[in-house]
Scaffold this motif. Structure first.
Motif, short mmCIF file in Angstrom:
data_model
loop_
_atom_site.label_atom_id
_atom_site.label_comp_id
_atom_site.label_asym_id
_atom_site.label_seq_id
_atom_site.Cartn_x
_atom_site.Cartn_y
_atom_site.Cartn_z
N HIS A 77 39.07 42.74 57.88
CA HIS A 77 39.01 43.71 58.98
C HIS A 77 37.90 44.73 58.77
CE1 HIS A 77 42.99 42.42 60.56
NE2 HIS A 77 42.56 42.98 61.65
N GLY A 78 37.47 44.91 57.52
CA GLY A 78 36.49 45.94 57.23
C GLY A 78 35.36 45.45 56.36
N LEU A 79 35.56 45.48 55.05
CA LEU A 79 34.51 45.14 54.10
C LEU A 79 33.84 43.81 54.41
CD1 LEU A 79 33.07 45.72 51.37
CD2 LEU A 79 34.95 44.51 50.25
N ASN A 80 34.63 42.80 54.76
CA ASN A 80 34.08 41.46 54.95
C ASN A 80 34.16 40.97 56.39
OD1 ASN A 80 33.54 41.44 52.25
ND2 ASN A 80 35.21 40.08 51.67
N LYS A 81 34.15 41.91 57.33
CA LYS A 81 34.28 41.51 58.74
C LYS A 81 33.05 40.78 59.25
CE LYS A 81 32.82 45.92 60.80
NZ LYS A 81 33.27 47.03 61.69
N ASP A 82 31.95 40.82 58.48
CA ASP A 82 30.73 40.13 58.89
C ASP A 82 30.72 38.67 58.47
OD1 ASP A 82 30.61 41.15 56.22
OD2 ASP A 82 28.47 40.67 56.17
N LEU A 83 31.75 38.23 57.77
CA LEU A 83 31.77 36.87 57.24
C LEU A 83 32.62 35.94 58.09
CD1 LEU A 83 32.21 37.67 53.44
CD2 LEU A 83 30.08 37.15 54.66
N GLY A 84 32.17 34.70 58.20
CA GLY A 84 32.93 33.69 58.92
C GLY A 84 33.76 32.85 57.96
N MET A 85 34.00 31.60 58.33
CA MET A 85 34.84 30.72 57.53
C MET A 85 34.10 29.49 57.02
SD MET A 85 37.78 32.10 57.18
CE MET A 85 38.80 33.41 57.90
N THR A 86 32.78 29.53 57.01
CA THR A 86 32.03 28.44 56.41
C THR A 86 32.25 28.49 54.89
OG1 THR A 86 30.02 29.76 56.08
CG2 THR A 86 30.27 28.63 58.20
N ASP A 87 31.91 27.39 54.21
CA ASP A 87 32.05 27.38 52.76
C ASP A 87 31.24 28.50 52.12
OD1 ASP A 87 33.63 25.18 53.08
OD2 ASP A 87 32.25 23.74 52.15
N GLU A 88 30.04 28.73 52.65
CA GLU A 88 29.18 29.77 52.08
C GLU A 88 29.79 31.15 52.27
OE1 GLU A 88 28.21 27.41 54.17
OE2 GLU A 88 27.00 26.14 52.83
N ASP A 89 30.35 31.40 53.48
CA ASP A 89 30.95 32.70 53.74
C ASP A 89 32.23 32.89 52.93
OD1 ASP A 89 28.95 33.43 55.43
OD2 ASP A 89 30.12 33.31 57.29
N ARG A 90 32.97 31.83 52.72
CA ARG A 90 34.18 31.95 51.89
C ARG A 90 33.81 32.30 50.45
NH1 ARG A 90 38.28 27.16 53.98
NH2 ARG A 90 38.32 27.83 56.14
N THR A 91 32.74 31.70 49.96
CA THR A 91 32.28 32.02 48.62
C THR A 91 31.85 33.48 48.52
OG1 THR A 91 31.64 29.76 48.04
CG2 THR A 91 30.46 31.53 46.92
N GLU A 92 31.12 33.95 49.52
CA GLU A 92 30.70 35.35 49.52
C GLU A 92 31.89 36.28 49.66
OE1 GLU A 92 28.40 38.89 49.63
OE2 GLU A 92 28.17 36.91 48.72
N ASN A 93 32.87 35.90 50.45
CA ASN A 93 34.09 36.68 50.60
C ASN A 93 34.75 36.91 49.23
OD1 ASN A 93 36.33 37.88 52.18
ND2 ASN A 93 37.47 36.06 51.57
N ILE A 94 34.89 35.85 48.47
CA ILE A 94 35.54 35.95 47.16
C ILE A 94 34.64 36.67 46.16
CG2 ILE A 94 36.48 34.62 45.23
CD1 ILE A 94 38.18 34.80 47.86
N ARG A 95 33.34 36.50 46.27
CA ARG A 95 32.43 37.23 45.38
C ARG A 95 32.62 38.74 45.56
NH1 ARG A 95 28.11 40.16 44.94
NH2 ARG A 95 27.87 40.32 47.20
N ARG A 96 32.64 39.18 46.81
CA ARG A 96 32.80 40.61 47.08
C ARG A 96 34.17 41.11 46.61
NH1 ARG A 96 30.55 41.31 53.32
NH2 ARG A 96 28.58 40.18 53.04
N VAL A 97 35.19 40.33 46.88
CA VAL A 97 36.54 40.73 46.47
C VAL A 97 36.63 40.80 44.94
CG1 VAL A 97 38.96 40.02 46.43
CG2 VAL A 97 37.64 39.88 48.55
N GLY A 98 35.99 39.86 44.26
CA GLY A 98 35.97 39.90 42.80
C GLY A 98 35.33 41.17 42.28
N GLU A 99 34.20 41.54 42.87
CA GLU A 99 33.52 42.76 42.44
C GLU A 99 34.35 44.00 42.75
OE1 GLU A 99 30.88 43.07 40.70
OE2 GLU A 99 29.80 41.16 40.87
#
Length: 204
Positions: A77-99
């Motif tokens: 809803h906020g930090l990752n609202k610019d990301l979709g559900m492609t494999d690449e965006d899912r990887t970036e989603n988890i990268r940001r959450v990890g950080e």
């Protein structure tokens, strides 16, 4: 002529230097009377990750622990609202959450991160951000059939009808953990049992 933002080996520009605080992670955790950790809940949609994560936070708070819950939908809803559900965006989603999880652990908190995080390599990359013993992978294991039967958001039905593409478990893979620290079976055990199993492993 090289750019002033020439990349380092860690992918940070040369002018970006980590600023060390005079208060350490250990200091912050000591003030809270706990060991800072990241409980990383992974599993299929509908496996019960969010329900378990919420119950865990309530139980930890009742013990006087200092926590923060990161939920997959909330972060998008906020930090990752610019990301979709492609494999690449899912990887970036988890990268940001990890950080983000790493920063919250650095604050001395017990962080509960509840994300499908379908790709094993992404979860291992998140684990690598933490010191040994700080990252606890909790596999919320429920069969696909059970998750589809629950289908609390109606997403599986939409995926089966072709209305949602790249849905984990249907037309996008889920790579189950090979050696999680904790496995809970939400199809066989009730919520209280699952909560007790996780707490027994982390509250020492």
């Amino acid at each position: 002529m090289s750019s002033p933002y020439e990349q380092r080996d860690n992918d940070s520009p040369v002018e970006v230097v980590w600023h060390a605080s005079g208060v350490s992670k250990a200091d912050r955790a000591k003030l809270k009377g706990q060991q800072a950790r990241c409980l990383w809940l992974t599993g299929l949609s509908g496996s019960g990750k969010s329900t378990l994560a919420n119950a865990l936070e309530v139980a930890l708070a009742a013990q006087g622990r200092h926590t923060y819950l990161l939920d997959g939908d909330n972060v998008r809803h906020g930090l990752n609202k610019d990301l979709g559900m492609t494999d690449e965006d899912r990887t970036e989603n988890i990268r940001r959450v990890g950080e983000l999880s790493k920063l919250l652990v650095d604050a001395g908190l017990i962080v509960i991160s509840a994300f499908i995080s379908p790709f094993r390599s992404d979860r291992e990359a998140a684990r690598a951000l933490f010191e040994p013993g700080e990252f606890i992978e909790v596999y919320v294991n429920a069969p696909l059939a059970a998750c589809e039967q629950r289908d609390p958001k109606g997403l599986y039905q939409k995926a089966r009808e072709g209305l949602i593409k790249d849905f984990t478990g249907i037309d996008s893979p889920y790579e189950a953990p090979e050696a999680p620290e904790i496995t809970v079976d939400t199809a066989a055990d009730d919520l209280d049992t699952c909560v007790r199993k996780v707490l027994a492993a982390v509250c020492n």
